[in-house]
Design a protein around this motif. Structure first.
Motif, short mmCIF file in Angstrom:
data_model
loop_
_atom_site.label_atom_id
_atom_site.label_comp_id
_atom_site.label_asym_id
_atom_site.label_seq_id
_atom_site.Cartn_x
_atom_site.Cartn_y
_atom_site.Cartn_z
N CYS A 22 2.46 -51.07 3.02
CA CYS A 22 2.06 -52.31 2.36
C CYS A 22 0.87 -51.99 1.48
CB CYS A 22 1.70 -53.38 3.38
SG CYS A 22 0.98 -54.87 2.67
N ALA A 23 1.08 -52.05 0.18
CA ALA A 23 0.01 -51.76 -0.78
C ALA A 23 -0.69 -53.06 -1.15
CB ALA A 23 0.59 -51.10 -2.02
N ALA A 24 -2.00 -53.07 -0.98
CA ALA A 24 -2.80 -54.25 -1.30
C ALA A 24 -3.56 -54.01 -2.59
CB ALA A 24 -3.76 -54.55 -0.16
N SER A 25 -3.44 -54.95 -3.50
CA SER A 25 -4.19 -54.86 -4.75
C SER A 25 -5.01 -56.13 -4.92
CB SER A 25 -3.26 -54.66 -5.94
OG SER A 25 -2.33 -55.72 -6.03
N GLY A 26 -6.21 -55.96 -5.44
CA GLY A 26 -7.12 -57.08 -5.56
C GLY A 26 -8.38 -56.78 -4.77
N VAL A 27 -9.08 -57.83 -4.39
CA VAL A 27 -10.32 -57.67 -3.63
C VAL A 27 -9.99 -57.59 -2.15
CG1 VAL A 27 -12.57 -58.63 -3.12
CG2 VAL A 27 -11.58 -58.93 -5.41
N VAL A 28 -10.21 -56.43 -1.55
CA VAL A 28 -9.94 -56.23 -0.12
C VAL A 28 -11.26 -56.14 0.62
CG1 VAL A 28 -8.79 -54.81 1.61
CG2 VAL A 28 -7.81 -55.00 -0.70
N TYR A 29 -11.63 -57.17 1.32
CA TYR A 29 -12.89 -57.21 2.03
C TYR A 29 -12.78 -56.42 3.34
CZ TYR A 29 -14.08 -61.00 -1.16
OH TYR A 29 -14.32 -61.74 -2.27
N ASP A 30 -13.90 -55.81 3.73
CA ASP A 30 -13.88 -55.04 4.98
C ASP A 30 -13.89 -55.95 6.21
OD1 ASP A 30 -17.38 -53.95 4.81
OD2 ASP A 30 -16.46 -55.94 4.86
N THR A 31 -13.91 -57.25 5.97
CA THR A 31 -13.80 -58.22 7.06
C THR A 31 -12.37 -58.69 7.29
OG1 THR A 31 -14.32 -59.96 5.48
CG2 THR A 31 -16.15 -59.09 6.80
N TYR A 32 -11.44 -58.19 6.48
CA TYR A 32 -10.05 -58.59 6.62
C TYR A 32 -9.38 -57.92 7.81
CZ TYR A 32 -9.41 -61.03 2.13
OH TYR A 32 -9.45 -61.92 1.08
N GLN A 33 -8.56 -58.68 8.51
CA GLN A 33 -7.60 -58.12 9.45
C GLN A 33 -6.29 -57.91 8.70
OE1 GLN A 33 -7.88 -61.62 11.99
NE2 GLN A 33 -8.49 -60.29 13.69
N MET A 34 -5.49 -56.96 9.17
CA MET A 34 -4.21 -56.69 8.53
C MET A 34 -3.15 -56.60 9.62
SD MET A 34 -5.39 -53.86 5.69
CE MET A 34 -4.08 -54.22 4.51
N GLY A 35 -1.95 -57.05 9.29
CA GLY A 35 -0.94 -57.04 10.34
C GLY A 35 0.47 -57.06 9.79
N TRP A 36 1.40 -56.91 10.70
CA TRP A 36 2.83 -56.96 10.40
C TRP A 36 3.49 -58.05 11.24
CZ3 TRP A 36 5.04 -54.25 6.52
CH2 TRP A 36 4.36 -53.15 6.02
N PHE A 37 4.30 -58.84 10.58
CA PHE A 37 5.11 -59.85 11.22
C PHE A 37 6.55 -59.57 10.86
CE2 PHE A 37 1.82 -62.93 12.53
CZ PHE A 37 0.72 -62.39 11.87
N ARG A 38 7.48 -60.20 11.56
CA ARG A 38 8.89 -60.01 11.24
C ARG A 38 9.67 -61.28 11.53
NH1 ARG A 38 10.75 -55.75 16.02
NH2 ARG A 38 10.56 -57.20 17.79
N GLN A 39 10.79 -61.40 10.82
CA GLN A 39 11.66 -62.56 11.02
C GLN A 39 13.10 -62.11 11.01
OE1 GLN A 39 10.90 -65.86 8.39
NE2 GLN A 39 12.00 -67.27 9.72
N ALA A 40 13.75 -62.28 12.15
CA ALA A 40 15.16 -61.92 12.29
C ALA A 40 16.03 -63.07 11.80
CB ALA A 40 15.46 -61.60 13.75
#
Length: 126
Positions: A22-40
């Motif tokens: 997952c490539a993130a572009s823009g302002v990425v703050y070091d306070t951000y959490q990042m995660g993966w979700f899914r939908q079957a």
């Protein structure tokens, strides 16, 4: 604003592996959490894995169904999030979404005021 683009999905046989990015572009703050979700198909979206913000230590957490098989990681140099998926099962078939925010919750499936990618399809055949 933040723009997220997932890649790496595909079709594999049970027991196989895939690595999502997952490539993130823009302002990425070091306070951000990042995660993966899914939908079957025909099911509600569920959480899979989360990596905490850098300022909070960057710890990882997983839902029970993927624990021991999936590994979440990130590269801060280019703001890319990864999900290494091993031992894939047919029940892992879903669209996988990348999420970034300040209050991610993979159990409650929440990302208030956060950002979502467009998703990448993972299909596991038996």
């Amino acid at each position: 604003n933040l723009h997220l683009v997932e890649s790496g999905g595909g079709s594999v046989q049970a027991g196989g592996s895939l690595r999502l990015s997952c490539a993130a572009s823009g302002v990425v703050y070091d306070t951000y959490q990042m995660g993966w979700f899914r939908q079957a198909p025909g099911k509600e979206r569920e959480g899979a894995a989360l990596i905490d913000s850098d300022v909070s230590g960057g710890s990882t957490s997983y839902v029970d169904s993927v624990k021991g098989r999936f590994t979440i990681s990130k590269d801060n140099t280019d703001h890319t999030l990864y999900l290494q998926m091993n031992g894939l099962k047919p029940e892992d078939t879903a669209i996988y979404y990348c999420a970034v925010g300040h209050a991610l919750d993979i159990v409650a499936v929440a990302n208030p005021y956060g950002y979502w990618g467009q998703g990448t399809q993972v299909t596991v055949s038996s």
